[in-house]
Design an enzyme around this catalytic site. Structure first.
Site, short mmCIF file in Angstrom:
data_model
loop_
_atom_site.label_atom_id
_atom_site.label_comp_id
_atom_site.label_asym_id
_atom_site.label_seq_id
_atom_site.Cartn_x
_atom_site.Cartn_y
_atom_site.Cartn_z
CG ASN A 149 -0.28 -0.30 2.55
OD1 ASN A 149 0.31 -1.24 2.76
ND2 ASN A 149 -0.21 0.71 3.48
CD GLN A 178 -4.11 0.20 -1.61
OE1 GLN A 178 -4.37 0.52 -2.74
NE2 GLN A 178 -4.64 0.57 -0.36
CB SER A 198 -11.15 -2.53 1.71
OG SER A 198 -11.87 -1.56 2.48
CG HIS A 200 -12.94 2.47 1.59
ND1 HIS A 200 -11.98 3.34 1.61
CD2 HIS A 200 -12.43 1.48 2.61
CE1 HIS A 200 -10.93 3.13 2.66
NE2 HIS A 200 -11.33 1.74 2.96
CB THR A 236 -27.76 -6.42 11.00
OG1 THR A 236 -28.60 -6.94 12.40
CG2 THR A 236 -28.80 -5.91 9.86
CB CYS A 323 -4.56 2.76 8.66
SG CYS A 323 -5.99 1.95 7.72
#
Length: 380
Positions: A149, A178, A198, A200, A236, A323
């Site tokens: 990344n 990535q 992921s 997004h 959920t 992050c």
């Protein structure tokens, strides 16, 4: 605005946002509910699961929905450790992993697990031979990031997977966060047991992701309290986000097949310009690199100063992993590659998407040339 921080997050496609709103309005029932609204939501959930499975070439029962890459990585690593600790307590990873993997292993060490951290070469690569040398009879998991990344270095996943296929009691986990939509990876041919994604990162909404869990692989849940997701991940399901993610993945993979050379051309123009800037040190490899990630150091300049100066000009890039970008520490990834503290502490990252244009690249090159020149002049 020129947005070159796509490895941190991507802008959701308009069609994806429209899908999210539509599903939120029309399919608001809980997929676990027994009534008609719940049944309709459950049907839509399984359709999205099947679509994602088809897109990456696996079976729908092998898809577990998560909140993103961090949860997927933690579930794969800690879930394996807890489930198979009686079989062995040795695990293998690298020193260039995303913080969600690196810190997960640090936690496991505190619980009595033994972890071997492989060191990359000066270009940021891990070799299959290193994995072979580190293997033990009690090794239960090997984790590798596919596309780094920070630098964009592509690891030899297929070669390592071929080797690990000879060890059925050792699971192979790959962080493909990535790489998805940018660098192809055949999960089945690479003998991967667990693979993290992921949403997004490929133009879906935040809070979405999924973990591929090969049929027959068992994990201990780290989120308990319900029977959702084959009792591997309670809670959920984010139905609107999941359906939106399925659409985003389809659209991104279509762009990948249609625009294979686009990112490479953009990257070449940026890299050619960076090589011309005095004192610039390129940290990304010159081979086996992802087409969308570039890492460069401007020794003597603080990366956060560069980021803010470019932002003032309407250009958005980042430092390190998003992050950990607010941390003032030098890049761990660059340090273990043998970079000096000066180089590792002055690095910035540019990351592209298929939405970026050559016109943006040309403007970016002019802006970064001016900004870096001004900053060096101030620091004299």
């Amino acid at each position: 605005m020129i947005y070159f921080d796509n490895s941190a997050t991507t802008k959701p496609y308009k069609e994806v946002l429209q899908t999210y709103v539509t599903v939120s309005e029309q399919f608001f029932g809980n997929p676990s509910s027994l009534h008609k609204l719940g049944g309709q939501s459950e049907q839509l959930l399984e359709q999205a699961r099947q679509q994602i499975a088809n897109l990456i070439g696996v079976h729908s029962s092998e898809i577990i929905f998560t909140s993103g890459g961090t949860e997927g990585n933690n579930l794969a690593i800690k879930g394996t450790a807890m489930q198979h600790r009686n079989r062995g307590r040795h695990m293998i990873t690298t020193e260039i992993e995303h913080p969600s993997i690196y810190e997960a292993y640090k936690q496991l060490e505190q619980l009595g697990f033994e972890v071997t951290y492989l060191t990359p070469d000066e270009n940021g690569f891990i070799s299959a031979q290193q994995v072979k040398n580190a293997m033990r009879d009690d090794t239960i998991l090997v984790s590798l990031i596919h596309v780094n990344n920070e630098t964009g270095a592509i690891q030899p996943i297929k070669e390592i997977g071929d080797f690990l296929a000879k060890f059925p009691k050792t699971y192979f986990h790959v962080d493909h966060v990535q790489g998805i939509g940018k660098v192809p990876l055949n999960i089945k041919e690479s003998h991967i047991d667990l693979c993290s994604f992921s949403g997004h990162k490929f133009h879906s909404v935040k809070g979405t992701g999924f973990l591929y869990v090969k049929k027959g692989v068992t994990l201990s849940s780290i989120l308990t309290g319900g029977s959702q997701e084959q009792e591997i991940r309670s809670g959920t399901e984010n139905l609107a986000g999941i359906v939106a993610m399925a659409k985003a993945l389809r659209m991104t993979l279509e762009k990948q097949s249609q625009m294979k050379s686009h990112l490479i051309e953009l990257r070449e123009q940026i890299m050619n310009n960076l090589h011309q800037i005095d004192k610039a040190i390129i940290n990304s490899p010159s081979y086996n690199f992802a087409p969308h990630i570039m890492n460069v150091s401007f020794v003597g300049l603080k990366p956060e100063v560069i980021v803010h100066a470019l932002a003032d000009e309407g250009v958005f890039i980042s430092t390190k992993s998003a992050c950990s970008s607010k941390s003032s520490d030098v890049s761990r990834v660059l340090q273990v590659m043998g970079k000096s503290d000066q180089v590792a502490g002055s690095a910035v990252r540019m990351s592209l998407s298929y939405e970026n244009t050559m016109d943006e690249v040309e403007k970016f090159n002019n802006i970064i040339n001016e900004v870096i020149a001004k900053l060096y002049k101030v620091t004299r």
